[in-house]
Structures are given as structure tokens and as C-alpha cells.
Design a protein around this motif. Structure first.
Motif, short mmCIF file in Angstrom:
data_model
loop_
_atom_site.label_atom_id
_atom_site.label_comp_id
_atom_site.label_asym_id
_atom_site.label_seq_id
_atom_site.Cartn_x
_atom_site.Cartn_y
_atom_site.Cartn_z
N GLY A 69 45.57 69.39 24.04
CA GLY A 69 45.15 69.46 25.43
C GLY A 69 44.79 68.09 25.95
O GLY A 69 44.55 67.15 25.18
N ILE A 70 44.79 67.96 27.28
CA ILE A 70 44.38 66.73 27.96
C ILE A 70 43.26 67.09 28.92
O ILE A 70 43.46 67.89 29.84
CB ILE A 70 45.56 66.09 28.71
CG1 ILE A 70 46.69 65.74 27.74
CG2 ILE A 70 45.09 64.83 29.45
CD1 ILE A 70 47.97 65.27 28.42
N MET A 71 42.09 66.52 28.70
CA MET A 71 40.91 66.79 29.51
C MET A 71 40.64 65.61 30.44
O MET A 71 40.66 64.45 30.02
CB MET A 71 39.69 67.04 28.63
CG MET A 71 39.91 68.04 27.51
SD MET A 71 40.37 69.67 28.12
CE MET A 71 40.40 70.60 26.58
N ILE A 72 40.38 65.91 31.70
CA ILE A 72 40.21 64.87 32.72
C ILE A 72 38.75 64.83 33.18
O ILE A 72 38.18 65.87 33.51
CB ILE A 72 41.12 65.13 33.92
CG1 ILE A 72 42.58 65.24 33.47
CG2 ILE A 72 40.97 64.03 34.97
CD1 ILE A 72 43.53 65.69 34.56
N ASN A 73 38.15 63.64 33.19
CA ASN A 73 36.79 63.50 33.70
C ASN A 73 36.72 62.69 34.98
O ASN A 73 35.65 62.19 35.35
CB ASN A 73 35.85 62.94 32.62
CG ASN A 73 36.43 61.75 31.89
OD1 ASN A 73 36.63 60.69 32.47
ND2 ASN A 73 36.73 61.92 30.60
N LYS A 74 37.84 62.56 35.69
CA LYS A 74 37.88 62.00 37.04
C LYS A 74 38.26 63.13 37.99
O LYS A 74 39.28 63.79 37.78
CB LYS A 74 38.89 60.85 37.14
CG LYS A 74 38.99 60.23 38.53
CD LYS A 74 40.03 59.11 38.55
CE LYS A 74 40.27 58.61 39.97
NZ LYS A 74 39.13 57.86 40.53
N GLU A 75 37.48 63.33 39.03
CA GLU A 75 37.73 64.44 39.95
C GLU A 75 38.91 64.17 40.88
O GLU A 75 39.36 63.04 41.03
CB GLU A 75 36.47 64.71 40.78
CG GLU A 75 35.35 65.37 40.01
CD GLU A 75 34.29 65.94 40.92
OE1 GLU A 75 34.60 66.92 41.61
OE2 GLU A 75 33.18 65.39 40.93
N GLY A 76 39.37 65.22 41.52
CA GLY A 76 40.41 65.10 42.53
C GLY A 76 41.70 65.78 42.11
O GLY A 76 41.90 66.12 40.94
N ILE A 99 40.16 70.19 33.86
CA ILE A 99 39.66 69.33 34.94
C ILE A 99 38.13 69.37 34.98
O ILE A 99 37.49 70.10 34.23
CB ILE A 99 40.24 69.76 36.30
CG1 ILE A 99 39.85 71.20 36.64
CG2 ILE A 99 41.76 69.59 36.29
CD1 ILE A 99 40.29 71.65 38.03
N ILE A 100 37.56 68.59 35.88
CA ILE A 100 36.11 68.52 36.01
C ILE A 100 35.69 68.77 37.46
O ILE A 100 36.42 68.40 38.39
CB ILE A 100 35.58 67.15 35.52
CG1 ILE A 100 34.07 67.14 35.40
CG2 ILE A 100 36.07 66.02 36.44
CD1 ILE A 100 33.52 65.90 34.69
N THR A 167 30.98 63.01 30.21
CA THR A 167 30.50 64.20 30.92
C THR A 167 31.01 65.50 30.30
O THR A 167 30.22 66.42 30.01
CB THR A 167 30.93 64.14 32.40
OG1 THR A 167 30.68 62.83 32.92
CG2 THR A 167 30.17 65.17 33.22
N ASN A 168 32.31 65.61 30.10
CA ASN A 168 32.88 66.84 29.56
C ASN A 168 32.37 67.12 28.15
O ASN A 168 32.12 68.28 27.79
CB ASN A 168 34.41 66.77 29.55
CG ASN A 168 35.02 66.88 30.93
OD1 ASN A 168 34.48 67.53 31.81
ND2 ASN A 168 36.17 66.25 31.11
N LEU A 169 32.23 66.07 27.35
CA LEU A 169 31.77 66.25 25.97
C LEU A 169 30.32 66.71 25.94
O LEU A 169 29.95 67.58 25.13
CB LEU A 169 31.93 64.95 25.19
CG LEU A 169 33.36 64.40 25.06
CD1 LEU A 169 33.37 63.08 24.32
CD2 LEU A 169 34.27 65.41 24.37
#
Length: 348
Positions: A69-76, A99-100, A167-169
Motif C-alpha cells: 500500500g501507499i499511504m499519503i500524509n499530504k492532504e488534497g 489518504i489523510i 501523523t498517520n503512524l
């Protein structure tokens, strides 16, 4: 004890890397000995994330990793759209994306190359790059997707490569049991994750507050203090010593007139420019092990209220950081150029 801990940590990498075989491109079967990786990124802030992602696709091509998986911690909308463009272009549209919401404020920190590439059009006004997903707003939040993915994996099998904010972690650690697993987030991580490799911190300059730490200091403090598995970080001073050259971007990709990573690089700053390879070094260590680097003694890493990172040698700890000398830096740069400029297996 320090040498023993270091040996055991690297033995895990050697075991995971041995005897890799190619995967069946049509059925997308993954080699049984491929490393299980989850990539955590603030894609769109600095172009080194895009180059690091290119490396991961090449490692999939080689049968070395299974990118879970690819987790993103930049919004938009544009960070997940750019990831989807990359997944699609490299031939791996099935890779899940998290996403976040309510993340760090970073939209105006740099030129958003994810937006730039996402909006590119051909002469006939068609999108330059194709997407596989229709509605990015419906993607799951990263800390939820982490739980779903981790619960399905064998124990002590997953490496998380985090090259953005914490943040996600931190949110993952705080999750309660759910329909994916009765374990808390911290318990689930302790059971399923073998290593967290981050790009974060600085250890040769106490007055330098590294970007990934600074954007969410409370989350970084929590992760470095409470993450239950071994943690290896590639600090600011490593990536800045290894610059990806503009000459490669300009000359090594003639085989692809339209390339989403190359276009991102050209969008990010006025060409020609060389860019530090902060995030790439974390990916390199996570997949290929320690042979390219020097490694600190075992210890503990703390984050101050101002965002400084402090390493303390401690035989009871399980934190390490990477270091490079000038010879290693040049070897790594050449390795990056060779790997990134290589044509992907699924390129048509």
C-alpha cells in the motif's frame, strides 16, 4: 550487545532478499520471498518522494518487494491522483492508496508537482497521464487502511518506509481494535511489523529542525518514543550529501517522451538543478540493507518540543540512524541513477 543487535537486524534483510524470483506479470503473483513494504509519503511537497516511488516500482519489477500500500500524509485531491497516475503508468494500478484528513498544513510549502502533473494535457486536450481511479475522495484514511493491510499479513513480516510526516503512524498507534483485528494499533504493529524505516531528523546539527519532524512534532514525538519495533532513520545529513543530477533527468529518459516522474522533477524547480535524495536513501536501506551505509550504535531517539532529534546510545534501545562518507555517497548516487533511469518492466 550493540554488534549483536545490529547483526540480527541485518540478518532479517539478508533472509528477505535471498533467492528472489520474477513474478508473473499477468496474474500479478508476488514472489513468496519478496519483502512486504508499505510506503508512507508526503507526495507533492518535495520531488524526492517521486523518485523514491520510482525505485519501489523497479523493486517490484525485480521481484524484490510486494508493495502492499501507499499511504499519503499530504492532504488534497492531487497527491492521491498523482499516486494513481504513477501506479497506472508503471503498471501497478491495483496498489491500495490511503489518504489523510485534518493533516499537517503544508499546501503552500513548495511547488505542488503532484498538481502540476495531474493537470497536464496533450495537444488534443486529453490528459497526458491516465488514471485508474474515479473518485479519490472515497479512498480510505491511511490509519484505517494500515489496520486492514497489517491484519492480513504474517507476523513480523512488514517493513514500513515513512518519508513524510508521522501523523498517520501516530494515528495508527492510537487505534482501538476493530473488525480487522481485536488488537490495538500498537499491538497490531508489534505483531505484524518487523521494521520502521523513516526519513526524519538530523543528528549532526542540533540547531537544524528537519522538515518531516517539524510539520507534526507531537506525532513525531509519539512515534519515536512509542513505536514498538526496531526503527532506522535516514537523517537530513545523509540525503543532502547525495544529489540526483539534472543531467540524468535531461538525458537518460529518451525512451519515455511522457514520464510522470520526469515531468514532476521538471515542475518542481527551474531546470537544471540537482536535488538531494533524502527519501531515496530510506527506500534503499529498507530494500537492499546496510551495505551502502554506516550505521549508528543501537540507542534511543527522542524529539524535543522544538523539533530537534536527540540520539542517545543505549544497549536496551532499538533505534538506529544512517550515515555515509563521501565514497559511499558517490556509490549510492550512481546506484540511484542506474536504477531510476532503467525502463520499467511494464512500459509500453
Amino acid at each position: 550487545m550493540i554488534e549483536n543487535n545490529f547483526f540480527l537486524l541485518n540478518l532479517l534483510f539478508l533472509i528477505a532478499l535471498s533467492g528472489c524470483t520474477s513474478k508473473d506479470r499477468q496474474s500479478l503473483k508476488i514472489a513468496s520471498d519478496a519483502q512486504k513494504i508499505i510506503f508512507e509519503t508526503d507526495i507533492g511537497n518535495d520531488v524526492d518522494d517521486a523518485l523514491a516511488l520510482d525505485m519501489l516500482y523497479k523493486y517490484i519489477d525485480a521481484g524484490k518487494i510486494d508493495l502492499l500500500g501507499i499511504m499519503i500524509n499530504k492532504e488534497g485531491i492531487y497527491p492521491p491522483k498523482y499516486i494513481d497516475i504513477m501506479n497506472t503508468w508503471y503498471g501497478y494500478p491495483e496498489i491500495p492508496i490511503g489518504i489523510i484528513h485534518d493533516g499537517a498544513d503544508c499546501e503552500n510549502d513548495a511547488t505542488n508537482y503532484a498538481k502540476c502533473v495531474s493537470l497536464m494535457k496533450k495537444d488534443n486536450e486529453d490528459p497526458m497521464f491516465q488514471c485508474s481511479l474515479k473518485d479519490f475522495s472515497k479512498l480510505p484514511e491511511a490509519h484505517v487502511l494500515y489496520r486492514k493491510i497489517l491484519a492480513q499479513q504474517p507476523d513480523n513480516s512488514v517493513t514500513i518506509v515513512s518519508v513524510g510526516f508521522s501523523t498517520n503512524l501516530a494515528r495508527l498507534l492510537e487505534t482501538p481494535g476493530d473488525n480487522f483485528s481485536p488488537l490495538t494499533g500498537k499491538e497490531l504493529v508489534a505483531k505484524k511489523v518487523k521494521l520502521l524505516c523513516t526519513m526524519a531528523g538530523c543528528f549532526n546539527n542540533p540547531d537544524l529542525y528537519e522538515y518531516n519532524i517539524m510539520k507534526d512534532i507531537p506525532a513525531a514525538k509519539k512515534v519515536f518514543a512509542e513505536w514498538p519495533t526496531p526503527l532506522v532513520t535516514s537523517p537530513f545529513e545523509v540525503g543532502i550529501a547525495i544529489n540526483y543530477p539534472a543531467t540524468s533527468i535531461e538525458n537518460d529518459f529518451e525512451w519515455a517522451p511522457e514520464h510522470p516522474m520526469v515531468e514532476a522533477y521538471k515542475c518542481y524547480m527551474k531546470m537544471p538543478y540537482d536535488r538531494p535524495t533524502w527519501d531515496l536513501t530510506s527506500v534503499l536501506y529498507s530494500v537492499e540493507g546496510s551495505s551502502y551505509f554506516n550505521i549508528s550504535p543501537v540507542g534511543k531517539i527522542s524529539v524535543t518540543d522544538k523539533g530537534a532529534t536527540i540520539f542517545t546510545a543505549d544497549k536496551s534501545g532499538n533505534r538506529y540512524y544512517l550515515m555515509v562518507d563521501s565514497v559511499q555517497a558517490e556509490d549510492i548516487k550512481q546506484h540511484f541513477i542506474q536504477l531510476i533511469s532503467k525502463q520499467p518492466a511494464n512500459f509500453k
